[in-house]
Scaffold this motif. Structure first.
Motif, PDB file in Angstrom:
ATOM      1  N   THR A 257      -4.022  15.391   3.103  1.00 26.33           N
ATOM      2  CA  THR A 257      -4.159  13.955   2.848  1.00 26.33           C
ATOM      3  C   THR A 257      -4.643  13.256   4.111  1.00 26.33           C
ATOM      4  O   THR A 257      -3.966  13.296   5.150  1.00 26.33           O
ATOM      5  CB  THR A 257      -2.818  13.345   2.409  1.00 26.33           C
ATOM      6  N   GLU A 258      -5.803  12.637   4.038  1.00 25.71           N
ATOM      7  CA  GLU A 258      -6.333  11.940   5.207  1.00 25.71           C
ATOM      8  C   GLU A 258      -5.434  10.749   5.552  1.00 25.71           C
ATOM      9  O   GLU A 258      -5.088   9.946   4.686  1.00 25.71           O
ATOM     10  CB  GLU A 258      -7.757  11.459   4.943  1.00 25.71           C
ATOM     11  N   SER A 259      -5.071  10.644   6.823  1.00 29.79           N
ATOM     12  CA  SER A 259      -4.147   9.596   7.270  1.00 29.79           C
ATOM     13  C   SER A 259      -4.697   8.936   8.525  1.00 29.79           C
ATOM     14  O   SER A 259      -5.451   9.547   9.294  1.00 29.79           O
ATOM     15  CB  SER A 259      -2.758  10.175   7.546  1.00 29.79           C
ATOM     16  N   THR A 260      -4.289   7.691   8.730  1.00 26.63           N
ATOM     17  CA  THR A 260      -4.747   6.918   9.888  1.00 26.63           C
ATOM     18  C   THR A 260      -3.577   6.148  10.489  1.00 26.63           C
ATOM     19  O   THR A 260      -2.844   5.465   9.767  1.00 26.63           O
ATOM     20  CB  THR A 260      -5.850   5.923   9.490  1.00 26.63           C
ATOM     21  N   LEU A 261      -3.412   6.269  11.789  1.00 25.85           N
ATOM     22  CA  LEU A 261      -2.416   5.500  12.530  1.00 25.85           C
ATOM     23  C   LEU A 261      -3.141   4.485  13.408  1.00 25.85           C
ATOM     24  O   LEU A 261      -4.029   4.840  14.177  1.00 25.85           O
ATOM     25  CB  LEU A 261      -1.557   6.420  13.400  1.00 25.85           C
ATOM     26  N   GLU A 262      -2.758   3.235  13.263  1.00 26.74           N
ATOM     27  CA  GLU A 262      -3.348   2.162  14.063  1.00 26.74           C
ATOM     28  C   GLU A 262      -2.226   1.273  14.585  1.00 26.74           C
ATOM     29  O   GLU A 262      -1.284   0.955  13.854  1.00 26.74           O
ATOM     30  CB  GLU A 262      -4.324   1.343  13.226  1.00 26.74           C
ATOM     31  N   PHE A 263      -2.310   0.860  15.843  1.00 23.98           N
ATOM     32  CA  PHE A 263      -1.290   0.012  16.443  1.00 23.98           C
ATOM     33  C   PHE A 263      -1.918  -0.956  17.428  1.00 23.98           C
ATOM     34  O   PHE A 263      -3.026  -0.736  17.932  1.00 23.98           O
ATOM     35  CB  PHE A 263      -0.216   0.857  17.147  1.00 23.98           C
ATOM     36  N   GLN A 264      -1.189  -2.037  17.700  1.00 19.06           N
ATOM     37  CA  GLN A 264      -1.628  -3.034  18.674  1.00 19.06           C
ATOM     38  C   GLN A 264      -0.419  -3.787  19.206  1.00 19.06           C
ATOM     39  O   GLN A 264       0.447  -4.210  18.434  1.00 19.06           O
ATOM     40  CB  GLN A 264      -2.612  -4.026  18.057  1.00 19.06           C
ATOM     41  N   VAL A 265      -0.353  -3.925  20.533  1.00 20.40           N
ATOM     42  CA  VAL A 265       0.704  -4.719  21.153  1.00 20.40           C
ATOM     43  C   VAL A 265       0.260  -6.179  21.140  1.00 20.40           C
ATOM     44  O   VAL A 265      -0.739  -6.542  21.756  1.00 20.40           O
ATOM     45  CB  VAL A 265       0.979  -4.254  22.591  1.00 20.40           C
TER      46      VAL A 265
ATOM     47  N   PHE B  16      12.556  -5.372  31.634  1.00 21.52           N
ATOM     48  CA  PHE B  16      12.941  -6.736  31.281  1.00 21.52           C
ATOM     49  C   PHE B  16      12.072  -7.368  30.196  1.00 21.52           C
ATOM     50  O   PHE B  16      12.463  -8.387  29.621  1.00 21.52           O
ATOM     51  CB  PHE B  16      12.894  -7.643  32.528  1.00 21.52           C
ATOM     52  N   SER B  17      10.914  -6.826  29.879  1.00 22.61           N
ATOM     53  CA  SER B  17      10.023  -7.473  28.909  1.00 22.61           C
ATOM     54  C   SER B  17      10.044  -6.721  27.577  1.00 22.61           C
ATOM     55  O   SER B  17       9.880  -5.505  27.527  1.00 22.61           O
ATOM     56  CB  SER B  17       8.584  -7.527  29.446  1.00 22.61           C
ATOM     57  N   HIS B  18      10.276  -7.474  26.484  1.00 27.61           N
ATOM     58  CA  HIS B  18      10.211  -6.882  25.161  1.00 27.61           C
ATOM     59  C   HIS B  18       8.801  -7.073  24.595  1.00 27.61           C
ATOM     60  O   HIS B  18       8.055  -7.940  25.036  1.00 27.61           O
ATOM     61  CB  HIS B  18      11.265  -7.505  24.232  1.00 27.61           C
ATOM     62  N   LYS B  19       8.456  -6.269  23.604  1.00 29.05           N
ATOM     63  CA  LYS B  19       7.108  -6.272  23.057  1.00 29.05           C
ATOM     64  C   LYS B  19       7.142  -6.571  21.553  1.00 29.05           C
ATOM     65  O   LYS B  19       8.110  -6.261  20.864  1.00 29.05           O
ATOM     66  CB  LYS B  19       6.437  -4.901  23.273  1.00 29.05           C
ATOM     67  N   LEU B  20       6.073  -7.173  21.081  1.00 33.26           N
ATOM     68  CA  LEU B  20       5.869  -7.372  19.647  1.00 33.26           C
ATOM     69  C   LEU B  20       4.690  -6.494  19.245  1.00 33.26           C
ATOM     70  O   LEU B  20       3.593  -6.648  19.790  1.00 33.26           O
ATOM     71  CB  LEU B  20       5.580  -8.841  19.330  1.00 33.26           C
ATOM     72  N   ILE B  21       4.914  -5.561  18.315  1.00 35.05           N
ATOM     73  CA  ILE B  21       3.937  -4.519  18.014  1.00 35.05           C
ATOM     74  C   ILE B  21       3.567  -4.538  16.531  1.00 35.05           C
ATOM     75  O   ILE B  21       4.455  -4.629  15.666  1.00 35.05           O
ATOM     76  CB  ILE B  21       4.481  -3.134  18.403  1.00 35.05           C
ATOM     77  N   TYR B  22       2.288  -4.436  16.265  1.00 36.77           N
ATOM     78  CA  TYR B  22       1.779  -4.289  14.905  1.00 36.77           C
ATOM     79  C   TYR B  22       1.400  -2.831  14.700  1.00 36.77           C
ATOM     80  O   TYR B  22       0.720  -2.230  15.539  1.00 36.77           O
ATOM     81  CB  TYR B  22       0.554  -5.180  14.686  1.00 36.77           C
ATOM     82  N   VAL B  23       1.835  -2.242  13.582  1.00 38.00           N
ATOM     83  CA  VAL B  23       1.533  -0.849  13.291  1.00 38.00           C
ATOM     84  C   VAL B  23       1.084  -0.731  11.835  1.00 38.00           C
ATOM     85  O   VAL B  23       1.659  -1.357  10.942  1.00 38.00           O
ATOM     86  CB  VAL B  23       2.745   0.069  13.571  1.00 38.00           C
ATOM     87  N   ASP B  24       0.055   0.058  11.611  1.00 35.34           N
ATOM     88  CA  ASP B  24      -0.470   0.320  10.269  1.00 35.34           C
ATOM     89  C   ASP B  24      -0.620   1.828  10.138  1.00 35.34           C
ATOM     90  O   ASP B  24      -1.471   2.434  10.784  1.00 35.34           O
ATOM     91  CB  ASP B  24      -1.811  -0.393  10.075  1.00 35.34           C
ATOM     92  N   PHE B  25       0.220   2.438   9.304  1.00 36.85           N
ATOM     93  CA  PHE B  25       0.211   3.881   9.092  1.00 36.85           C
ATOM     94  C   PHE B  25      -0.261   4.134   7.660  1.00 36.85           C
ATOM     95  O   PHE B  25       0.523   4.106   6.718  1.00 36.85           O
ATOM     96  CB  PHE B  25       1.615   4.442   9.315  1.00 36.85           C
ATOM     97  N   GLN B  26      -1.559   4.368   7.495  1.00 36.61           N
ATOM     98  CA  GLN B  26      -2.154   4.549   6.173  1.00 36.61           C
ATOM     99  C   GLN B  26      -2.176   6.026   5.804  1.00 36.61           C
ATOM    100  O   GLN B  26      -2.580   6.867   6.597  1.00 36.61           O
ATOM    101  CB  GLN B  26      -3.577   3.988   6.144  1.00 36.61           C
TER     102      GLN B  26
ATOM    103  N   THR C 260       0.859  -1.178   0.000  1.00 42.75           N
ATOM    104  CA  THR C 260       0.000   0.000   0.000  1.00 42.75           C
ATOM    105  C   THR C 260       0.895   1.227   0.000  1.00 42.75           C
ATOM    106  O   THR C 260       2.108   1.142  -0.035  1.00 42.75           O
ATOM    107  CB  THR C 260      -0.913   0.009   1.240  1.00 42.75           C
ATOM    108  N   ALA C 261       0.253   2.397   0.065  1.00 44.54           N
ATOM    109  CA  ALA C 261       1.004   3.656   0.054  1.00 44.54           C
ATOM    110  C   ALA C 261       1.425   4.057   1.453  1.00 44.54           C
ATOM    111  O   ALA C 261       1.718   5.207   1.693  1.00 44.54           O
ATOM    112  CB  ALA C 261       0.136   4.740  -0.561  1.00 44.54           C
ATOM    113  N   ALA C 262       1.462   3.120   2.389  1.00 38.68           N
ATOM    114  CA  ALA C 262       1.784   3.451   3.763  1.00 38.68           C
ATOM    115  C   ALA C 262       2.614   2.339   4.381  1.00 38.68           C
ATOM    116  O   ALA C 262       3.033   1.402   3.713  1.00 38.68           O
ATOM    117  CB  ALA C 262       0.499   3.685   4.555  1.00 38.68           C
ATOM    118  N   VAL C 263       2.845   2.462   5.702  1.00 37.77           N
ATOM    119  CA  VAL C 263       3.641   1.496   6.441  1.00 37.77           C
ATOM    120  C   VAL C 263       2.715   0.525   7.153  1.00 37.77           C
ATOM    121  O   VAL C 263       1.784   0.933   7.841  1.00 37.77           O
ATOM    122  CB  VAL C 263       4.544   2.217   7.471  1.00 37.77           C
ATOM    123  N   GLU C 264       2.973  -0.770   6.982  1.00 36.38           N
ATOM    124  CA  GLU C 264       2.220  -1.798   7.695  1.00 36.38           C
ATOM    125  C   GLU C 264       3.184  -2.931   8.000  1.00 36.38           C
ATOM    126  O   GLU C 264       3.664  -3.615   7.097  1.00 36.38           O
ATOM    127  CB  GLU C 264       1.045  -2.300   6.864  1.00 36.38           C
ATOM    128  N   LEU C 265       3.480  -3.116   9.277  1.00 33.85           N
ATOM    129  CA  LEU C 265       4.466  -4.120   9.650  1.00 33.85           C
ATOM    130  C   LEU C 265       4.291  -4.535  11.100  1.00 33.85           C
ATOM    131  O   LEU C 265       3.554  -3.918  11.868  1.00 33.85           O
ATOM    132  CB  LEU C 265       5.885  -3.588   9.425  1.00 33.85           C
TER     133      LEU C 265
END
Length: 209
Positions: free
Chosen positions: A44-52, A104-114, A19-24
């Motif tokens: 330009t309309e943009s959307t930031l979405e994230f989840q741990v 001490f705890s690391h995180k796994l994060i999903y991010v979608d920057f449209q 897509t035209a944005a970041v998703e990882l």
């Protein structure tokens, strides 16, 4: 097992169409901070979405800043969130995820920057005349498939989060069972030793008489 599971989640993100944005999906170590940058045009309309997905208490600090370092969005110790905005100036926008509060705890994060609208189906709507019924149907199917992909992504994330929680619970139950087993063995050996000492005392007293 942990490494294989994390690899599956990262590979899952690579299945998504470009897509035209970041998703990882990325791993954020403890006491660390990770930032992503996106060039956005004015209006330009943009959307930031994230989840741990995994890690600690499933929380992270999020800050979205504009080109002039103005803060557009800030959340502290959140598991997930979504923010829509329309930039008033063009430039580089920065979103940072911080795990500096965790030692001490690391995180796994999903991010979608449209950024902007979803790209249209190639070859449809490029002419100046009105779209035919076939082209309209194709475009509608294309949009529905994109929606299906979004739903599947979120369901995969929830499934991955539930699986990790189940694995952690299973590990804790296993350790508790091993601890109980060791405790029972220690008590059993202790009781045998105590009873043995009782009989040894009796024999000693009888020999003295």
């Amino acid at each position: 097992m942990e490494i294989v599971w994390l690899t599956m989640v990262v590979v899952m993100a690579s299945w998504l169409p470009p897509t035209a944005a970041v998703e990882l999906t990325f791993e954020l170590p403890d006491n660390a901070k990770e930032c992503f940058y996106e060039e956005i045009e004015k209006g330009t309309e943009s959307t930031l979405e994230f989840q741990v997905v995994t890690g600690g208490h499933y929380d992270v600090d999020v800050v979205l800043e504009g080109p002039s370092r103005q803060i557009l969005y800030r959340e502290m110790k959140q598991q997930y969130g979504q923010f829509q905005f329309t930039p008033e100036i063009s430039g580089t926008y920065q979103v940072c995820f911080s795990n500096e509060f965790s030692t001490f705890s690391h995180k796994l994060i999903y991010v979608d920057f449209q950024v902007g609208d979803e790209p249209r189906l190639p070859g449809v709507g490029e002419q100046f005349t009105a779209m035919t019924q076939m082209e309209s149907s194709s475009q509608k199917i294309h949009e529905d498939l994109n929606s299906v992909i979004d739903y599947q992504t979120h369901h995969r994330l929830r499934e991955a989060q539930g699986r990790k929680s189940a694995e952690d619970l299973n590990e804790r139950v296993l350790f508790w069972a091993v601890g109980e087993t060791l405790g029972i063995l220690v008590i059993a050996v202790g009781q045998v030793m105590v009873l043995k000492n009782f009989f040894a005392d009796k024999k000693t007293n009888q020999a003295a008489y």
